[in-house]
Design a protein around this motif. Structure first.
Motif, PDB file in Angstrom:
ATOM      1  N   CYS A 170       0.838  -1.210   0.000  1.00  0.00           N
ATOM      2  CA  CYS A 170       0.000   0.000   0.000  1.00  0.00           C
ATOM      3  C   CYS A 170       0.869   1.254   0.000  1.00  0.00           C
ATOM      4  O   CYS A 170       0.585   2.237  -0.704  1.00  0.00           O
ATOM      5  CB  CYS A 170      -0.924   0.013   1.221  1.00  0.00           C
ATOM      6  N   ALA A 171       1.933   1.212   0.803  1.00  0.00           N
ATOM      7  CA  ALA A 171       2.842   2.362   0.838  1.00  0.00           C
ATOM      8  C   ALA A 171       3.507   2.567  -0.515  1.00  0.00           C
ATOM      9  O   ALA A 171       3.701   3.720  -0.962  1.00  0.00           O
ATOM     10  CB  ALA A 171       3.888   2.159   1.926  1.00  0.00           C
ATOM     11  N   LEU A 172       3.851   1.471  -1.213  1.00  0.00           N
ATOM     12  CA  LEU A 172       4.485   1.590  -2.529  1.00  0.00           C
ATOM     13  C   LEU A 172       3.501   2.032  -3.605  1.00  0.00           C
ATOM     14  O   LEU A 172       3.903   2.616  -4.628  1.00  0.00           O
ATOM     15  CB  LEU A 172       5.106   0.244  -2.926  1.00  0.00           C
ATOM     16  N   ALA A 173       2.220   1.760  -3.397  1.00  0.00           N
ATOM     17  CA  ALA A 173       1.213   2.156  -4.397  1.00  0.00           C
ATOM     18  C   ALA A 173       0.983   3.667  -4.399  1.00  0.00           C
ATOM     19  O   ALA A 173       0.598   4.240  -5.418  1.00  0.00           O
ATOM     20  CB  ALA A 173      -0.095   1.416  -4.129  1.00  0.00           C
ATOM     21  N   ILE A 174       1.222   4.310  -3.278  1.00  0.00           N
ATOM     22  CA  ILE A 174       0.969   5.755  -3.183  1.00  0.00           C
ATOM     23  C   ILE A 174       1.815   6.544  -4.175  1.00  0.00           C
ATOM     24  O   ILE A 174       1.301   7.443  -4.866  1.00  0.00           O
ATOM     25  CB  ILE A 174       1.188   6.230  -1.728  1.00  0.00           C
TER      26      ILE A 174
ATOM     27  N   GLY B 221      -3.620   5.022   2.469  1.00  0.00           N
ATOM     28  CA  GLY B 221      -3.042   5.268   3.790  1.00  0.00           C
ATOM     29  C   GLY B 221      -3.834   4.580   4.894  1.00  0.00           C
ATOM     30  O   GLY B 221      -3.257   3.983   5.817  1.00  0.00           O
ATOM     31  N   LEU B 222      -5.172   4.668   4.811  1.00  0.00           N
ATOM     32  CA  LEU B 222      -6.012   4.009   5.811  1.00  0.00           C
ATOM     33  C   LEU B 222      -5.877   2.489   5.733  1.00  0.00           C
ATOM     34  O   LEU B 222      -5.844   1.797   6.755  1.00  0.00           O
ATOM     35  CB  LEU B 222      -7.475   4.421   5.617  1.00  0.00           C
TER      36      LEU B 222
ATOM     37  N   ALA C   3       7.427  10.160  -8.716  1.00  0.00           N
ATOM     38  CA  ALA C   3       7.154   8.790  -8.279  1.00  0.00           C
ATOM     39  C   ALA C   3       8.436   8.097  -7.844  1.00  0.00           C
ATOM     40  O   ALA C   3       8.459   7.332  -6.866  1.00  0.00           O
ATOM     41  CB  ALA C   3       6.482   8.003  -9.402  1.00  0.00           C
ATOM     42  N   PHE C   4       9.544   8.380  -8.578  1.00  0.00           N
ATOM     43  CA  PHE C   4      10.825   7.751  -8.239  1.00  0.00           C
ATOM     44  C   PHE C   4      11.253   8.127  -6.825  1.00  0.00           C
ATOM     45  O   PHE C   4      11.595   7.268  -6.012  1.00  0.00           O
ATOM     46  CB  PHE C   4      11.888   8.182  -9.258  1.00  0.00           C
ATOM     47  N   PHE C   5      11.245   9.435  -6.539  1.00  0.00           N
ATOM     48  CA  PHE C   5      11.718   9.874  -5.220  1.00  0.00           C
ATOM     49  C   PHE C   5      10.712   9.560  -4.113  1.00  0.00           C
ATOM     50  O   PHE C   5      11.096   9.342  -2.960  1.00  0.00           O
ATOM     51  CB  PHE C   5      12.053  11.365  -5.251  1.00  0.00           C
ATOM     52  N   ALA C   6       9.435   9.514  -4.440  1.00  0.00           N
ATOM     53  CA  ALA C   6       8.444   9.115  -3.436  1.00  0.00           C
ATOM     54  C   ALA C   6       8.621   7.636  -3.093  1.00  0.00           C
ATOM     55  O   ALA C   6       8.528   7.234  -1.917  1.00  0.00           O
ATOM     56  CB  ALA C   6       7.029   9.375  -3.957  1.00  0.00           C
ATOM     57  N   THR C   7       8.909   6.815  -4.111  1.00  0.00           N
ATOM     58  CA  THR C   7       9.174   5.393  -3.855  1.00  0.00           C
ATOM     59  C   THR C   7      10.449   5.221  -3.039  1.00  0.00           C
ATOM     60  O   THR C   7      10.518   4.402  -2.118  1.00  0.00           O
ATOM     61  CB  THR C   7       9.293   4.623  -5.178  1.00  0.00           C
TER      62      THR C   7
END
Length: 625
Positions: free
Chosen positions: A49-53, A88-89, A299-303
């Motif tokens: 879920c964290a990686l999907a964000i 997140g939830l 997306a790269f840096f968020a991942t």
């Protein structure tokens, strides 16, 4: 003699691979595997879920966010925000489920392992307990198992989940921002090398730390048990200095451990950050060249931000796994210790024992104490190592209902003979027979329902007088009747003057009582067991001569049909025996009545003269008191 480990060489950590060592936990963990697996899936779901964000953020930046800036329509923006909120939830729900699934079953695993260890310790022979320090056993059953529970509840789960999360995250980074992902992945090469080197060093230090903690626990245990001696001789400051030196040694080891851990953590945090710094510069250049979209680099840096947490945790989780590996090694060192005094596969039972005890060619030597560097690897101790024999071919028959006194100088083998009858040790050669049956052909439980022993060193438990005395009573014991009879024979009526009578709780090891009182309660415990053979290993040494004579007279009167073998240190005891066996250098050199041996046995006269001197001293001391 118990082997001191305060300055012992450290037993090196097992070279068995960590995974193979931890796999030994499988029999204990198997019942908890379904819930642990569900917890691991929940943790993995939280990570995904964290990686999907970040992937939603990429779509948001390249789609709704850019569209809203041009058209003013924010509906797509709110949809993306709702997706991020929902993920997140869901992640929080998965984390909650992980804890619910895993925490309870791991506590059951810990409890099962602890009870299995305690059961095995109770089953192991005296030779094992003579060689292992109590603090080492305590640290294995408490701190090591607590560490294993934390690793099972958190360490192994998060290690697997983090590795999967990092692998999936790096895959997404490669798929999203191609060359940047490969650069980030290249940072894994030095990290793999550092991890390998760290694991080799940390395993050794972890073992050293846990062994030193066991030594420290042993020191505390011995100081608490020997507090009266330390105070009586004014050795408290010396005991403190010894403890302080050991504690400081453990502190230095822990500091070394922390330094190794901090250096490794610094490396695995710094390397990804440096790689990300390089990726920032290259990524900006790729965006300006049109080779990479803004959404892709976001997306790269968020991942990268999502997987940085698992990457930074890898050092802690790896050290936790290595500590767990050491704990498993230490746990199974005890659990794998063989029981050399085991029950036979096809036991024999004696329905109505007569109480005849026969020693046939009995030879015995105590197992050699293990070398210092093998204290914690008990399964490697050479039990059959040659050593001077305590008993050298003893032949002796004790008739049913007879009271036989064993007499000899210190070191002649009297206590050893007494311990062989209830099979606290097994003979090295020859046999001890009860009514013609080798005691090794009986189960220890069956044998010890017919044979009871009272020791000179009376050990009592933190329980009531009643519970201590009736500890070995048979299931059909009548309670109060057996209790009062045993107390009366042992001349232990003093218990009725205690604050709560027989319900009075005795302090640890009965140290709130005098030595003579403890011995009389220990003797009452042996009497309450209703044995057919009663072995008395000088259990009345702390009594004055008059009290000992009264106890001995009551024993002869009440236990007329019971075979009694008594290790005698007073002529008054010897005189009350039906026969006397003289031990000299591990052999029986004479058997007969007290009068016969006085007339014919030179060594017996010498022993008796020594005992008379001791008895006269005891009487004089009693008069002065």
């Amino acid at each position: 003699m118990r082997v001191s480990t305060a300055s012992a060489q450290r037993q090196p950590t097992s070279d068995t691979p960590t995974i193979a060592t931890l796999a030994r936990l499988l029999p204990f963990v198997r019942p908890a595997l379904p819930r642990m697996g569900a917890g691991m899936l929940a943790a993995l779901g939280a990570g995904l879920c964290a990686l999907a964000i970040p992937q939603v953020l990429e779509s948001l930046v390249n789609g709704p966010l850019a569209g809203a800036a041009e058209s003013g329509d924010a509906r797509g923006l709110w949809t993306a925000v709702g997706a991020v909120l929902g993920l997140g939830l869901l992640e929080a729900l998965f984390v909650f489920a992980r804890r619910r699934f895993i925490l309870t079953p791991t506590t059951h695993v810990e409890a099962q392992m602890r009870t299995s260890l305690f059961r095995h310790l109770q089953d192991l022979p005296l030779a094992f307990h003579d060689q292992w320090p109590g603090g080492q056993l305590l640290s294995r059953s408490m701190s090591d198992l607590s560490m294993l529970r934390r690793w099972m509840a958190f360490g192994i789960v998060m290690l697997v989940v983090n590795l999967v999360t990092v692998s999936v995250g790096v895959g997404l980074m490669v798929a999203t921002a191609g060359p940047l992902g490969w650069v980030y992945l290249a940072g894994a090469i030095p990290m793999s090398f550092l991890s390998f080197r760290f694991s080799r060093r940390f395993r050794r230090i972890s073992r050293q730390s846990q062994d030193q903690a066991g030594d420290l626990a042993t020191t505390v245990e011995e100081s608490v048990h020997g507090i009266r001696v330390l105070k009586a001789y004014g050795r408290g400051p010396e005991a403190y200095r010894s403890f302080s030196a050991q504690a400081d040694q453990l502190r230095r080891t822990e500091m070394n451990k922390a330094r190794q851990m901090s250096a490794f953590t610094f490396s695995i945090i710094t390397i990804p950050e440096l790689v990300l710094g390089a990726c920032v510069l290259w990524g900006i250049w790729l965006v300006t060249q049109g080779d990479l979209t803004v959404g892709a680099i976001v997306a790269f840096f968020a991942t990268a931000a999502v997987i940085n947490g698992p990457v930074e945790q890898l050092g802690h989780l790896l050290s936790m796994s290595l500590n767990a590996k050491t704990a498993v090694d230490r746990y199974f060192e005890v659990l794998d210790s063989p029981n050399l005094v085991a029950d036979p596969e096809e036991p024999v039972e004696i329905a109505e024992p007569r109480g005849e005890v026969r020693f046939e060619g009995v030879r015995f030597h105590y197992p050699d104490a293990p070398p210092a560097d093998l204290v914690r690897a008990h399964s490697q101790v050479p039990h059959e190592a040659p050593r001077a024999e305590v008993l050298c071919g003893v032949d002796l028959t004790v008739r049913p209902g007879e009271t036989l006194a064993l007499v000899g100088l210190t070191g002649s083998g009297k206590t050893t003979m007494a311990a062989l009858v209830p099979r606290l040790f097994d003979v090295t050669a020859g046999a001890v027979l009860l009514d013609g049956v080798d005691v090794r052909r009986m189960t220890r439980h069956h044998l010890r329902t017919h044979v009871a022993i009272a020791f000179e060193d009376a050990t009592l438990f933190s329980a009531s007088v009643r519970e201590n005395v009736l500890l070995g009573a048979p299931p059909d014991a009548s309670g109060d009747d057996d209790l009062e009879r045993a107390l009366e024979i042992a001349q232990a009526g003093f218990v009725h003057n205690l604050p709560d009578g027989v319900e009075t709780t005795i302090g640890e090891e009965g140290l709130s009582l005098s030595g003579g009182q403890r011995q009389r309660l220990a003797l009452a415990r042996a009497i309450a067991a209703r044995p057919r053979v009663l072995v008395l290993d000088d259990p009345l040494s702390a009594l004055d001569v008059e009290t000992e004579e009264a106890v001995t007279a009551r024993l002869r009167e009440e236990l007329a049909d019971t075979t009694v073998i008594v290790v005698a240190h007073r002529p008054s005891t010897v005189a009350l025996a039906d026969r006397v066996a003289v031990l000299q250098d591990g052999k029986v050199t004479g058997v007969g009545t007290h009068s016969e041996l006085l007339a014919d046995h030179l060594h017996y006269r010498f022993v008796i003269s020594s005992l008379i001197e001791d008895e006269e001293f005891d009487r004089a001391r009693g008069v002065r008191a």
